[in-house]
Motif scaffolding. Structure first.
Motif, short mmCIF file in Angstrom:
data_model
loop_
_atom_site.label_atom_id
_atom_site.label_comp_id
_atom_site.label_asym_id
_atom_site.label_seq_id
_atom_site.Cartn_x
_atom_site.Cartn_y
_atom_site.Cartn_z
N SER A 1 -26.70 14.48 -9.95
CA SER A 1 -27.17 13.11 -10.13
C SER A 1 -27.81 12.63 -8.67
O SER A 1 -28.35 12.11 -8.88
CB SER A 1 -26.08 12.10 -11.08
N SER B 1 -16.36 20.51 -11.39
CA SER B 1 -17.41 20.21 -12.73
C SER B 1 -18.68 19.03 -12.20
O SER B 1 -19.42 19.04 -12.62
CB SER B 1 -18.10 21.38 -14.21
N GLN B 2 -16.99 18.38 -12.07
CA GLN B 2 -17.48 16.71 -12.36
C GLN B 2 -17.73 16.18 -10.64
O GLN B 2 -19.21 15.84 -10.38
CB GLN B 2 -15.70 16.21 -11.62
N ASP C 1 -28.19 7.66 -15.26
CA ASP C 1 -26.78 8.10 -15.57
C ASP C 1 -26.02 7.47 -15.72
O ASP C 1 -26.04 6.59 -15.31
CB ASP C 1 -26.85 8.83 -13.88
N ARG D 1 -20.98 17.66 -11.15
CA ARG D 1 -22.49 16.61 -11.74
C ARG D 1 -23.09 15.73 -11.30
O ARG D 1 -24.25 15.34 -11.28
CB ARG D 1 -21.68 16.36 -12.94
#
Length: 399
Positions: free
Chosen positions: A283, A275-276, A312, A279
């Protein structure tokens, strides 16, 4: 007799005058038990995969063989018979334990044994009609098996696609728990493999299976799913190593994405941490429009300034804490970076302004590149450093 092309596949071509067919069927039925026993013995002797099965599976296959032989009797008698019904006696689980190739082995072996037994157990006059009949019948059974496996493959493919999409959605939403890892495992995913997430535009004609095969050829395992106008891919496998090398491997798949950038998130240790990477890739993909001159396949870290300007917070913190923090730990390097950027990246002008030798400036610039990963002499990387210094100073001012 010549067969009628309009005749139903479930009804055999007459191979003997109707008056003699009843006797033929009766004689074959009388030896069917012996033929079934010989068939199971042949499966056991000819196919190692059969001997490795558990007792229940062997029992079900024996029942399928028996049903097939009994079905031949029904078919031969001219009664309605659906070849697919042979396989209905076995549970659906058998389709996963027994491959299509093994099922073909089962049909072929049964056919061969029946032919052999006809030659040994039945009168000579019965043999031509029965042998022709078993050939016609086995063809219909083989087609039925292929149809069953084709439907199973389609259903399994659709189910796998839904599971794959759910895994992708969970990763993007940062909801990767044990249930998600379990679902990924059912797709054959190595949950301990290093992982990166790539996001690009989705083509109208994108075929995920074709993309998956192409990824496999460059050493990448892949889970992928379209989400609106973008295609989200999770990559693992032996080619996921350093960010640069991973980017080179994914770049070979760029033509499977729509025109525009493909942004790759950082490499993480496993799917649980994907998930990191997702993300940061998301972005970067949103911010990439601000740098159309950039490469078509790029790392999310290459877009830190654009990501920071687009809101961000993670990108701002990376620039302010990691990049600026590394510079701020050495006052001379920070001053040299600022002076070099202020003097248009001129070595001589920087040396004069700081009252040092140009070689000293050259050495400090090398150290700046080593500790930050960005070279002040490169215009793009100088922009990233300038943004980092600005954000870092703002952060320190608020503190």
């Amino acid at each position: 007799m010549i067969s009628n092309p309009q005749r139903s596949a479930s009804a055999p071509t007459p191979v003997q005058p109707v008056r003699g067919k009843a006797g033929l069927v009766k004689r074959f039925r009388a030896v069917s038990s012996e033929i079934n026993t010989a068939t199971i013995a042949a499966l056991d002797a000819r196919h190692p995969w059969f001997t490795r099965l558990d007792a229940d599976s062997r029992s079900w296959i024996s029942m399928v063989a028996r049903t097939g032989i009994d079905g031949f009797v029904t078919w031969l008698a001219g009664e309605h018979f659906d070849p697919e019904s042979i396989f209905e006696v076995a549970p659906r689980l058998m389709a996963r334990r027994i491959s299509l190739r093994q099922t073909v082995d089962l049909v072929r072996t049964t056919t061969e044994v029946v032919e052999e037994q006809i030659g040994q157990l039945l009168p000579r006059n019965d043999r031509p009609a029965l042998q022709l009949g078993i050939l016609q019948y086995s063809r219909e059974v083989a087609f039925a098996a292929a149809a069953i496996y084709a439907r199973a493959a389609e259903a399994r493919g659709a189910w796998d696609s839904r599971i794959e999409a759910s895994v992708i959605d969970a990763v993007v939403r940062a909801e990767t728990d044990e249930s998600v890892l379990s679902r990924a495992s059912t797709l054959g995913w190595d949950t301990e493999s290093k992982v990166t997430v790539a996001i690009g535009g989705v083509r109208p004609d994108t075929n995920i299976d074709v993309l998956r095969r192409a990824a496999g050829k460059v050493g990448l395992d892949m889970l992928a799913s379209p989400q609106g106008e973008r295609l989200v891919c999770i990559f693992g496998g032996r080619s996921v190593t350093s960010p640069v090398e991973t980017s080179h491997a994914i770049d070979k798949l760029h033509h499977f994405f729509a025109e525009g950038p493909v942004v790759i998130g950082p490499v993480v240790d496993s799917l649980a941490e994907a998930s990191q990477s997702a993300r940061e890739a998301a972005s970067g993909y949103r911010a990439a429009r601000a740098w159309p001159e950039g490469p078509t396949t790029l790392l999310s870290g290459d877009l830190l300034p654009e990501r920071a300007l687009s809101g961000d917070g993670h990108a701002r913190r990376m620039l302010a804490s990691e990049v600026y923090g590394a510079l701020a730990s050495n006052k001379e390097l920070l001053e040299t970076a600022v002076s070099f950027l202020d003097h248009g990246s001129s070595m001589e002008a920087t040396a004069r302004a700081m009252f040092v030798h140009p070689n000293t400036v050259r050495y400090r610039l090398k150290r700046i590149t080593e500790i930050t990963g960005y070279n002040p002499a490169n215009s793009r990387e100088a922009y990233i450093l300038r943004m980092a210094i600005t954000l870092g100073r703002l952060q320190n001012t608020r503190a």
